[in-house]
Design a protein around this motif. Structure first.
Motif, mmCIF file in Angstrom:
data_model
loop_
_atom_site.group_PDB
_atom_site.id
_atom_site.type_symbol
_atom_site.label_atom_id
_atom_site.label_comp_id
_atom_site.label_asym_id
_atom_site.label_seq_id
_atom_site.Cartn_x
_atom_site.Cartn_y
_atom_site.Cartn_z
ATOM 1 N N ILE C 349 0.836 -1.212 0.000
ATOM 2 C CA ILE C 349 0.000 0.000 0.000
ATOM 3 C C ILE C 349 0.867 1.257 0.000
ATOM 4 C CG2 ILE C 349 -1.722 1.302 1.310
ATOM 5 C CD1 ILE C 349 -2.801 -1.425 2.298
ATOM 6 N N THR C 350 1.906 1.265 0.835
ATOM 7 C CA THR C 350 2.764 2.457 0.853
ATOM 8 C C THR C 350 3.451 2.631 -0.487
ATOM 9 O OG1 THR C 350 4.502 1.115 1.846
ATOM 10 C CG2 THR C 350 3.198 2.472 3.330
ATOM 11 N N ASP C 351 3.720 1.505 -1.121
ATOM 12 C CA ASP C 351 4.398 1.549 -2.399
ATOM 13 C C ASP C 351 3.494 2.036 -3.523
ATOM 14 O OD1 ASP C 351 7.067 0.681 -2.513
ATOM 15 O OD2 ASP C 351 6.475 -0.555 -4.257
ATOM 16 N N VAL C 352 2.300 1.465 -3.596
ATOM 17 C CA VAL C 352 1.422 1.725 -4.735
ATOM 18 C C VAL C 352 0.575 2.976 -4.514
ATOM 19 C CG1 VAL C 352 -0.486 0.822 -6.106
ATOM 20 C CG2 VAL C 352 1.344 -0.703 -5.360
ATOM 21 N N ILE C 353 -0.060 3.069 -3.364
ATOM 22 C CA ILE C 353 -0.956 4.199 -3.126
ATOM 23 C C ILE C 353 -0.152 5.457 -2.800
ATOM 24 C CG2 ILE C 353 -2.830 5.078 -1.675
ATOM 25 C CD1 ILE C 353 -3.739 2.862 -3.501
ATOM 26 N N PHE C 354 0.890 5.298 -2.024
ATOM 27 C CA PHE C 354 1.652 6.474 -1.601
ATOM 28 C C PHE C 354 2.973 6.639 -2.348
ATOM 29 C CE2 PHE C 354 -0.836 5.586 2.377
ATOM 30 C CZ PHE C 354 -1.598 6.739 2.314
ATOM 31 N N GLY C 356 5.753 5.263 -2.146
ATOM 32 C CA GLY C 356 6.938 5.287 -1.297
ATOM 33 C C GLY C 356 7.079 6.532 -0.445
ATOM 34 N N THR C 357 6.010 7.272 -0.265
ATOM 35 C CA THR C 357 6.098 8.453 0.596
ATOM 36 C C THR C 357 5.540 8.152 1.994
ATOM 37 O OG1 THR C 357 3.999 9.303 -0.196
ATOM 38 C CG2 THR C 357 5.961 10.053 -1.335
ATOM 39 N N ARG C 358 5.359 6.887 2.311
ATOM 40 C CA ARG C 358 5.055 6.462 3.660
ATOM 41 C C ARG C 358 5.965 5.261 3.925
ATOM 42 N NH1 ARG C 358 1.761 9.988 2.608
ATOM 43 N NH2 ARG C 358 -0.345 10.259 3.399
ATOM 44 N N THR C 359 6.234 4.983 5.183
ATOM 45 C CA THR C 359 7.055 3.835 5.528
ATOM 46 C C THR C 359 6.260 2.948 6.470
ATOM 47 O OG1 THR C 359 8.955 5.265 5.437
ATOM 48 C CG2 THR C 359 9.254 3.116 6.457
ATOM 49 N N PRO C 360 6.161 1.652 6.167
ATOM 50 C CA PRO C 360 5.413 0.762 7.042
ATOM 51 C C PRO C 360 5.884 0.883 8.484
ATOM 52 C CG PRO C 360 6.022 -0.371 5.038
ATOM 53 C CD PRO C 360 6.697 0.958 4.979
ATOM 54 N N ALA C 361 4.946 0.868 9.398
ATOM 55 C CA ALA C 361 5.271 1.091 10.803
ATOM 56 C C ALA C 361 5.856 -0.165 11.428
ATOM 57 C CB ALA C 361 4.019 1.512 11.554
ATOM 58 N N THR C 362 6.815 0.038 12.317
ATOM 59 C CA THR C 362 7.353 -1.085 13.089
ATOM 60 C C THR C 362 7.191 -0.825 14.585
ATOM 61 O OG1 THR C 362 9.547 -0.077 13.084
ATOM 62 C CG2 THR C 362 9.062 -1.653 11.341
ATOM 63 N N GLY C 415 -8.604 13.777 2.731
ATOM 64 C CA GLY C 415 -7.852 13.039 1.731
ATOM 65 C C GLY C 415 -7.451 11.639 2.166
ATOM 66 N N HIS C 416 -8.321 10.940 2.877
ATOM 67 C CA HIS C 416 -7.951 9.620 3.388
ATOM 68 C C HIS C 416 -8.523 8.478 2.565
ATOM 69 C CE1 HIS C 416 -6.370 11.553 6.943
ATOM 70 N NE2 HIS C 416 -7.515 12.176 7.125
ATOM 71 N N GLN C 417 -9.407 8.796 1.611
ATOM 72 C CA GLN C 417 -10.169 7.714 0.981
ATOM 73 C C GLN C 417 -9.281 6.656 0.310
ATOM 74 O OE1 GLN C 417 -13.303 8.765 -1.781
ATOM 75 N NE2 GLN C 417 -13.670 6.631 -2.249
ATOM 76 N N ALA C 418 -8.249 7.112 -0.387
ATOM 77 C CA ALA C 418 -7.447 6.160 -1.162
ATOM 78 C C ALA C 418 -6.835 5.092 -0.266
ATOM 79 C CB ALA C 418 -6.363 6.897 -1.935
ATOM 80 N N TRP C 419 -6.241 5.508 0.845
ATOM 81 C CA TRP C 419 -5.601 4.457 1.658
ATOM 82 C C TRP C 419 -6.613 3.641 2.424
ATOM 83 C CZ3 TRP C 419 -6.210 4.134 6.851
ATOM 84 C CH2 TRP C 419 -6.380 5.298 7.615
#
Lengths: 316, 309, 562
Positions: C349-354, C356-362, C415-419
């Protein structure tokens, strides 16, 4: 040379044998009187545009009612991001959306909501607008003032405000509620147009003639004024059909239209917003479907308008 | 005529109260607490919200809020925004910009729309008519945000003919491109409407009479066809004025124009009653005047329309 | 905190940003350019109309914060990495992390030549904390002794209670000032905290702790229109702030702190939408942009090359499942939460929708915060693991079958709909249930249902740090009874660890406790972490040395032009 005959009033009247009734002037009283609508039908069915648009509209309605006939891919299933904005594949002729859903399936399944919103809102606006506009324009006076000023207020209310308030009162958001919300704030436009056209028509010769003949006012309005004033309304209504479908997109985008789970062309057009830089094709299909629908109704509207207008008929 | 105009202006009074009451009530009915929402995901210390609610009279019943607003209005106080600005300042800033934008848009759709609609009507079924139909269809089906984005990219970024966004004081020149974007859908309406009216009137008796009198086609079209076709078009322009002013949210957003549409939209989402109501009250007055002008124009355009006492 | 409701406008699709954890450490200049530039050049940048007049204690959103940080200098300021550097402070010391002694440097003045003294700070903080002033940042002072005395302290005589059953507080505060703030002399004052806090000075770079001149207290509203500060920049005369349009700042000649400007000033232009700002930087009307719109996420790095910034920021995003819903509490809820978390393909999701402008949380903080880690015990629950997800979901179904439509609520104006669509699709595909987004028209509407426990499903949650500390990511959101703990999570174990952390003698000990506390969260999942937002920004080739701080705002003073 036949002698001249004089009536008691002193006018000369040509004897019947001098001026026999020509066949063209003869009235066939046995034939049924033709209604405006029958004349219109005759005029319409001779035009190819009528048939083309009718076939298209019937097709669109069938798609809207039975989407399952046209696609085997169920709606909103298997939206895989791996397919995001992907091109056509076997079984997926139009490719995929940003969310990886099948574009063709969404288009087919979105027809119902979009056509419902467009048609219902248009019908609602046209009926309310024509009735109110015709009454206001024809009778004038206090009725006109009251109706027009109420229209002014409705027009001034921002649709967004009205939609948020109405949508939060309504328990469910469906294409019907969206159509109602759009219609509530759009009827004054048609009412104004209708009123303007009626104002022009009500002083026409044929109205004066009808009044002179002692025809009831309400009959004059229905038989003569409305058919002669409806042309601009038909134009506005057919164009509005398209703008309503797009407006649904705006409302949905603002979170006050259809829920995201309901598919509609408008929803897809709104979603394309973020993709126009890189994947403008995602806009193409829903916009094309919308164009074809609007075109069908524009053509039909044109034909109906011509058919209803005795002047245009006479020319042909 | 004077009597008619005076009567119409008097009608503004009930319209004004009706509209302000209705809209104030609608803003009041918006879901959620507007003050709590100002603080985002993190609520402020306890009590802050109550103090501010009291400051904006939001703790009072609806009818009291409305009357306090109306009383303020008669003292020249339009209320304050949640950021503490007088609403009158906000109006003084937004309305002139929006007025310029709406006038340009109205001019564009009137001139270009009527011209193209006229030609299409005169050449019904010919190539020009078909092209006009295709362009109208495009403008109806492609949403404003796309039209705006593309024009901004082409004329603003790539060709550099226009400024990408409109600068703060929004001079006329910079508003031309946004006005065209704003007017695009209405333009489609006007083209279709003019075309229909013109083709209708071409077969009217008075046109046949005029042609029979030996008038040149040019003159017949100009004096008889066009003038008589303008009634619905002028009506449309009159009602469209509001859509151009309040409905310009998307266009204003694209070109960063600080106008009425965006301000009202933001105020609605914030639940800012005084701002919404004050703006809309002014809009209602503009509507009443615009529709009055349209009605007066009817009489000038169509000799059959006369306003009796 | 900086308001993280993200955007009021339709088009202000907040694009937080993405973080490729590749080399580019926060604060490293995108372009190494040693040119010094024109010291009088004005930098144009994007901003938004401040929500209030420019009073530091009433400025908690990014539009105004950007300006107050530039025109005020507090005791300390933050470096790009989020470390503190002394500004007005000479030293901030404490023996027990409870009573702090602050000494000020000599020679600092406001732009009206008034000297910056202990009183400038204490008066400003007391003003900010006092109930009657209703300052949005008042909670920043709630750990100072005497804070409760400046709040409303009497129970409502009518016996009215709030939603939690506590008596409603009415009446005047007992005091106008907090007893924990004591002036020693013009350049020394002490601060007594109600409980020890080892990293308290870390807070002080936040704009709410700015000093105010005497003139401010005469008419605070008027002051807020034309503030007089002591920061690197000052307003360019009366009327420099054109509402809804822009604000012009020029360098403050008397400023001699660590943020000495390398340019002549700032012109901050207010945009209602990020798309418009982006068009302006493409069209050459803007020098620096600190937020790239969604529509350009895919292209901005190619388009701007090394003038594009895409680096971690202190923004954490998640969604919460309310405990009051059936299926979502107790053992069943625990299983379902873990199943949901592992049903989401964050990577994709971070890759396709964003893009790469988000980083998966750890974890529950952010990579720009000291103490962030991807090695927490139990962090594998944040990995995409469809088999495990299905297994856990089935186990939960054995307790009570789930026949509902799963939903995540969000406000449509953010602007949250996409994710949300992508996350619910991922959940639907993995678990074989129906899942969809539920949109609220406004933030106010979503907040109301959230605050009144009326949600029908999950809800999006986000947090942007006010100051670079783990505590700020944990306490306000998950502590029992905390202000932003809307879903009423309560864990004694977590609360204790948090308390131990905040009272720890050293920052290292504190970090260890906070990490342990997060391991509790990973087991309970009161919030299902999604990703960290990056700051995305671009700069035109007219400027150099554009460096973004930990708080997503460019370090304007460093930027050179010409």
């Amino acid at each position: 040379m036949p002698s001249k005959k004089y009536t008691p009033q002193g006018h000369y009247v040509a004897p019947l044998e001098d001026t026999p009734i020509a066949p063209i002037d003869k009235l066939d009283e046995s034939q049924k009187a033709r209604s405006t609508w029958a004349d219109a039908w005759d005029a319409m069915r001779r035009r190819p545009a009528f048939w083309i648009s009718s076939v298209l509209i019937v097709l669109i309605v069938i798609i809207a009612l039975f989407p399952g006939l046209f696609t085997q891919v169920p709606p909103n299933s298997n939206c895989l991001l791996a397919n995001s904005n992907g091109g056509p594949q076997p079984g997926h002729p139009f490719g995929f959306t940003r969310q990886g859903c099948d574009v063709y399936s969404r288009l087919i399944h979105g027809t119902q909501a979009s056509v419902t919103v467009g048609l219902m809102a248009t019908i609602m606006v046209t009926v309310i607008g024509v009735v109110i506009g015709a009454l206001a324009g024809f009778y004038g006076g206090i009725l006109d003032s009251a109706v027009s000023r109420v229209g002014d207020i409705f027009f001034a209310i921002p649709t967004v405000l009205g939609a948020i308030v109405l949508m939060s009162v309504l328990p469910e958001r469906t294409p019907v509620t969206v159509a109602v919300v759009l219609g509530i704030f759009a009827w004054p436009q048609i009412a104004r147009i209708m009123r303007g056209a009626v104002l022009s028509a009500r002083n026409s010769d044929y109205v004066t003639a009808s009044v002179a003949l002692g025809v009831e006012r309400s009959k004059i309005l229905l038989r003569h004024v409305v058919p002669n004033s409806i042309a601009p309304v038909i134009v506005i209504a057919t164009v509005s059909l398209g703008t309503f479908i797009v407006a649904e997109a705006t409302l949905s985008f603002l979170g006050i239209g259809l829920p995201p789970s309901v598919m509609s062309w408008g929803n897809d057009i709104g979603q394309a917003r973020t993709s126009i830089r890189t994947s403008p094709q995602v806009l193409l299909y829903p916009a094309a479907a919308l164009s074809i629908t609007v075109l069908s109704f524009l053509m039909l509207g044109d034909v109906v308008r011509d058919a209803l207008d005795p002047k245009a008929r006479a020319r042909r | 005529m004077l009597w008619y105009t005076g009567k119409r202006i008097l009608q503004m009074i009930p319209v004004f109260f009706g509209a302000t009451f209705l809209i104030y009530f609608m803003v009041f009915s918006l879901p959620g607490d507007p003050i709590a929402a100002l603080y985002g995901d993190r609520p402020p210390a306890p009590g802050v919200i109550e103090v501010i609610r009291a400051e904006y009279n939001l703790d009072k019943p609806f009818i009291v809020q409305y009357f306090l607003y109306i009383i303020g209005l008669f003292q020249g106080d339009f209320g304050t925004t949640y950021s503490g600005r007088p609403v009158s300042d906000v109006m003084a800033q937004a309305f002139p910009i929006t007025a310029r934008l709406a006038i340009l848009a109205l001019l564009f759709e009137a001139v270009a729309g009527i011209l193209i609609g006229l030609i299409a009507g005169l050449r019904k079924g010919k190539l020009f008519d078909a092209s006009a139909l295709v362009v109208s269809l495009l403008l109806i089906s492609v949403p404003t945000f796309v039209v705006g984005f593309v024009l901004q990219l082409v004329f603003g970024v790539q060709l550099g003919w226009a400024r990408t966004t409109v600068s703060g004081d929004a001079p006329w020149g910079e508003l031309v491109l946004p006005a065209i974007v704003l007017a695009s859908v209405s333009f489609a309406y006007i083209v279709r409407l003019t075309r229909a009216s013109v083709s209708d009137n071409l077969s009217a008796d008075f046109v046949r009479t005029a042609t029979a009198k030996g008038l040149s086609r040019n003159r017949v079209v100009r004096v008889h066809v066009l003038r008589n076709s303008l009634v619905p078009v002028v009506t449309f322009l009159g009602v469209d004025l509001g859509a151009l002013m309040v409905g310009a949210i998307v266009t204003e957003g694209i070109f960063n124009i600080n106008g009425v549409g965006g301000t009202v939209y933001r105020a609605v989402t914030l639940g800012e009653g005084p701002t919404v109501v004050s703006f809309i009250a002014v809009m209602v007055i503009i509507f009443v005047i615009a529709n009055l002008l349209v009605d007066l124009l009817y009489a000038a355009l169509d000799p059959r329309i006369r306003y009796a006492k | 905190m900086k308001k993280s409701r993200m955007g009021l406008s339709v088009l202000a699709l907040l694009s937080a940003s993405a973080l490729a954890l590749t080399g580019c450490a926060p604060g490293e200049p995108a372009a190494e350019d040693e040119s010094t530039g024109d010291a009088s050049a004005i930098i144009t940048t994007n901003g938004s109309e401040p929500q209030h007049s420019l009073i530091p204690t009433n400025t908690t959103e990014s539009g105004g914060g950007k300006i107050t940080t530039s025109i005020f200098a507090g005791l300390v300021s933050y470096t790009a990495e989020g470390e503190i550097e002394n500004e007005v402070a000479e030293s901030i010391e404490s023996e027990d992390a409870k009573t702090w002694t602050v000494t000020l440097k000599d020679g600092w003045t406001f732009t009206n030549d008034e000297p910056v003294t202990s009183d400038s700070f204490i008066d400003a903080w007391n003003y900010g904390a006092l109930y009657d002033n209703a300052q949005s940042a008042s909670y920043f002072f709630d750990n100072i002794v005497g804070f409760s005395d400046v709040q409303n302290t009497k129970d409502d005589p009518s016996g009215a209670v709030d939603e939690e059953g506590n008596p409603v507080q009415v009446g005047d505060p007992l005091a106008e000032t907090m007893s924990g703030l004591q002036v020693v002399d013009d350049t020394t004052f002490t601060v007594e905290l109600s409980s020890p806090e080892a990293d308290w000075p870390l807070r002080l770079g936040y704009t709410a702790y700015s000093p105010l001149p005497k003139a401010a207290f005469e008419d605070m509203e008027a002051f807020g229109e034309n503030p007089i500060g002591n920061g690197p920049y000052m307003l360019d005369g009366e009327g420099a702030w054109v509402h809804e349009e822009k604000i012009n700042l020029v360098t403050n000649p008397d400023y001699d702190g660590v943020r000495k400007p390398a340019n002549g000033g700032l012109e901050i232009i207010f945009y209602a939408t990020q798309d418009a700002a982006y068009a302006d930087i493409e069209g050459g009307n803007l020098d620096v942009l600190d937020a790239v719109p969604d529509s350009a996420l895919e292209t901005f790095e190619d388009q701007f090359g090394d003038r594009a910034v895409n680096q971690p920021a202190a923004i954490f995003q998640a969604f919460n499942m309310p405990y009051y819903l059936p299926h979502w509490s107790g053992e069943e809820g625990k299983l379902r939460r873990a199943a949901l978390s592992q049903a989401i393909n964050r990577e994709e999701i971070t890759d396709v929708i964003f893009q790469g402008t988000r980083t998966p949380a750890t974890d529950f903080t952010s990579p720009v915060i000291d103490g962030w880690t991807d090695k927490l015990e139990g962090a594998e629950v944040l990995d995409y693991n469809p088999e495990e997800a299905k297994k856990l979901w089935a186990e939960a179904d054995a307790i009570a079958p789930y026949n509902e439509t799963f939903s995540i609520a969000y406000n449509a104006d953010g602007g949250h709909q996409a994710w949300v669509d992508a996350v619910t699709n991922s959940i639907a595909n993995t678990l074989g249930i129906t899942a969809e987004g539920k949109s609220y028209p406004t933030f106010a509407a979503s907040l109301e249902d959230r605050a009144n426990d009326k949600l029908t499903g999950g809800v999006r949650a986000g947090w942007q740090a006010d100051y670079p500390s783990m505590y700020n990511f944990l306490a306000p959101l998950y502590q029992t009874g905390a202000g932003s703990n809307y879903e009423d999570y309560s864990s004694e174990e977590f609360d204790n660890l948090l308390k131990e952390g905040s009272q720890a003698a050293s920052v290292e000990d504190a970090t260890a406790k906070y990490q342990e506390a997060q391991e509790v969260l990973l087991k309970d999942l009161p919030s299902i972490p999604l990703w960290y937002s990056n700051v995305t920004g671009v700069s035109a080739d007219t400027v150099d040395n554009v460096v973004f701080g930990w708080d997503s705002v460019p370090l304007y003073h460093q930027i050179t032009k010409g």
